[in-house]
Design a protein around this motif. Structure first.
Motif, PDB file in Angstrom:
ATOM      1  N   HIS A  16       0.857  -1.198   0.000  1.00 10.34           N
ATOM      2  CA  HIS A  16       0.000   0.000   0.000  1.00 10.34           C
ATOM      3  C   HIS A  16       0.886   1.239   0.000  1.00 10.34           C
ATOM      4  O   HIS A  16       1.261   1.755   1.052  1.00 10.34           O
ATOM      5  CB  HIS A  16      -0.913  -0.025   1.236  1.00 10.34           C
ATOM      6  N   HIS A  18       1.221   4.832  -2.556  1.00  8.73           N
ATOM      7  CA  HIS A  18       0.825   5.597  -3.746  1.00  8.73           C
ATOM      8  C   HIS A  18       2.101   6.220  -4.296  1.00  8.73           C
ATOM      9  O   HIS A  18       2.757   6.994  -3.587  1.00  8.73           O
ATOM     10  CB  HIS A  18      -0.172   6.694  -3.376  1.00  8.73           C
ATOM     11  N   PHE A  98       0.562   1.675  -6.083  1.00 13.32           N
ATOM     12  CA  PHE A  98      -0.602   2.322  -6.695  1.00 13.32           C
ATOM     13  C   PHE A  98      -0.140   3.472  -7.570  1.00 13.32           C
ATOM     14  O   PHE A  98       0.810   4.186  -7.217  1.00 13.32           O
ATOM     15  CB  PHE A  98      -1.512   2.954  -5.641  1.00 13.32           C
ATOM     16  N   HIS A 196      -9.541   0.909  -1.198  1.00 11.81           N
ATOM     17  CA  HIS A 196      -9.489   1.592   0.092  1.00 11.81           C
ATOM     18  C   HIS A 196     -10.897   1.540   0.691  1.00 11.81           C
ATOM     19  O   HIS A 196     -11.872   1.912   0.025  1.00 11.81           O
ATOM     20  CB  HIS A 196      -9.104   3.062  -0.081  1.00 11.81           C
ATOM     21  N   HIS A 220      -6.301  -0.200   4.081  1.00 16.45           N
ATOM     22  CA  HIS A 220      -6.649   0.368   5.404  1.00 16.45           C
ATOM     23  C   HIS A 220      -7.552  -0.629   6.146  1.00 16.45           C
ATOM     24  O   HIS A 220      -7.051  -1.559   6.726  1.00 16.45           O
ATOM     25  CB  HIS A 220      -7.291   1.759   5.325  1.00 16.45           C
ATOM     26  N   ASP A 277       1.812   4.112   2.673  1.00 14.23           N
ATOM     27  CA  ASP A 277       0.760   4.937   2.065  1.00 14.23           C
ATOM     28  C   ASP A 277       1.341   6.093   1.230  1.00 14.23           C
ATOM     29  O   ASP A 277       1.478   5.953   0.017  1.00 14.23           O
ATOM     30  CB  ASP A 277      -0.205   5.454   3.142  1.00 14.23           C
TER      31      ASP A 277
HETATM   32 ZN    ZN Z   1      -3.727   4.770   0.432  1.00 10.92          ZN
END
Ligand code: ZN
Ligand code: ADE
Length: 332
Positions: A16, A18, A98, A196, A220, A277
């Motif tokens: 996870h 981005h 991502f 998410h 999450h 994240d």
């Molecule tokens: Zn995220």
């Protein structure tokens, strides 16, 4: 071995992250300069001051503005390469990243420009650093179903370069059900599915992600704890939750790291993993996230190893690769 040495020694998979959230201010300044794009900051200090968030939206506004300086294939390559160097430092041996094509295509950047830059960095990371990686294309949930459908169409010719599709951006008010048809089409095309859910949104959004989008992982998912029946389902299915501790703290999902529920989720048999994240915005990459929860919750050696093992179990790696890394963890 000390807790810190163990965290450093553990091979880890990141599930996870981005890629636009790994944009460090120094690189943002450099790319803004070479692309002659004006950014609303004069110094790195100005940037750090702006990174003071009170919820998800207050972060997203700044995150989307930062991504606007990315224009050329080389920019996307440089962004991803800088992240791979962080992976190497933290012993992240596999990453599933991502990317948000709509953030770029809406500004007139071609889908292929974004994808090619990222794919080339992934190839070089394998060849030069030995780090394996996959790409996950996320739909921005604050945009329309039609927009997401169009983005899916753009991705179809590149199906072999994108392992999964996901759902990110402003959660509350944009439930998974809004994208049920898009995800059905993505599944038909052979993409794996993540979303998410349960970051700021309620446990009901996690149910929707499971039942309507038919996800392979929940991103999450920390608010699942509010619903015992959901917790039972997640445990029974070993449905992975990609938890992001520093993100949860910086976006005020938790007030204090000592209140984070990652240890309780682990105790209840959920396949929880640790992730960063948007590390450039939230103050730390993979190992910083491990250290933050290990310190605040006094995690045992067994719990730290379990979190690393879960990251491979929850990954989209082949079974033999998963086993190889899990065996290395057991041997530590
Ligand atoms: Zn995220
Ligand atoms: N996009 C980047 N980071 C995100 C997060 N934590 N939640 C939703 N969308 C995001």
């Amino acid at each position: 071995m000390s807790q810190l040495d163990l965290i450093r020694a553990l091979p880890k998979a990141e599930l996870h992250v981005h890629i636009e959230g790994t944009f460090e201010p120094e690189l943002m300044f450099a790319i803004a300069k070479r692309n002659q794009v004006v950014i609303p900051y004069e110094t790195i200090e100005d940037v750090k001051q702006a990174y003071n968030f009170h919820n998800l939206q207050s972060f997203l506004d700044i995150y989307y503005a930062g991504a606007n300086v990315l224009i050329h294939e080389q920019d996307f390559y440089d962004l991803a390469w800088a992240y791979f160097e962080k992976c190497q430092q933290d012993n992240v041996v596999h990453t599933e990243m991502f990317f948000d094509p709509q953030t770029h295509t809406v500004r007139g950047i071609a889908f292929e420009t974004v994808l090619n830059g990222l794919v080339h960095a992934c190839e070089d990371a394998k060849a030069k650093l030995g780090i394996s990686s996959e790409l996950i294309m996320c739909f921005l949930r604050h945009l329309s179903e039609a927009d997401a459908m169009e983005t899916l169409e753009q991705a179809l010719p590149f199906k072999d370069k994108i392992i999964a599709v996901g759902l990110d951006s402003s959660e509350v008010g944009h439930p998974p059900e809004k994208f049920e048809r898009v995800f059905a089409k993505a599944r038909e095309a052979g993409f794996l599915i993540v979303a998410h859910a349960g970051e700021e949104g309620p446990a009901d959004y996690v149910w929707q992600a499971l039942d309507l989008l038919k996800v392979n992982r929940i991103d999450h998912g920390v608010r699942s704890e509010e619903d015992p029946a959901l917790m039972q389902r997640l445990a029974q299915e070993r449905m992975p939750l990609t938890v992001c501790p520093l993100s949860n703290l910086k976006l005020c999902v938790v007030k204090d790291m000592r209140e984070h529920n990652i240890q309780r989720l682990l105790e209840q048999g959920l396949c929880v993993t640790v992730n960063s994240d948007d590390p450039a915005y939230f103050g730390g990459y993979m190992n910083d996230n491990f250290i933050a929860v290990a310190d605040a919750l006094d995690l045992s050696e067994g719990e730290l190893k379990k979190l690393a093992i879960n990251s491979f179990e929850a990954s989209f790696l082949e079974d033999a690769e998963k086993e190889k890394w899990i065996n290395q963890i057991h041997a530590l």
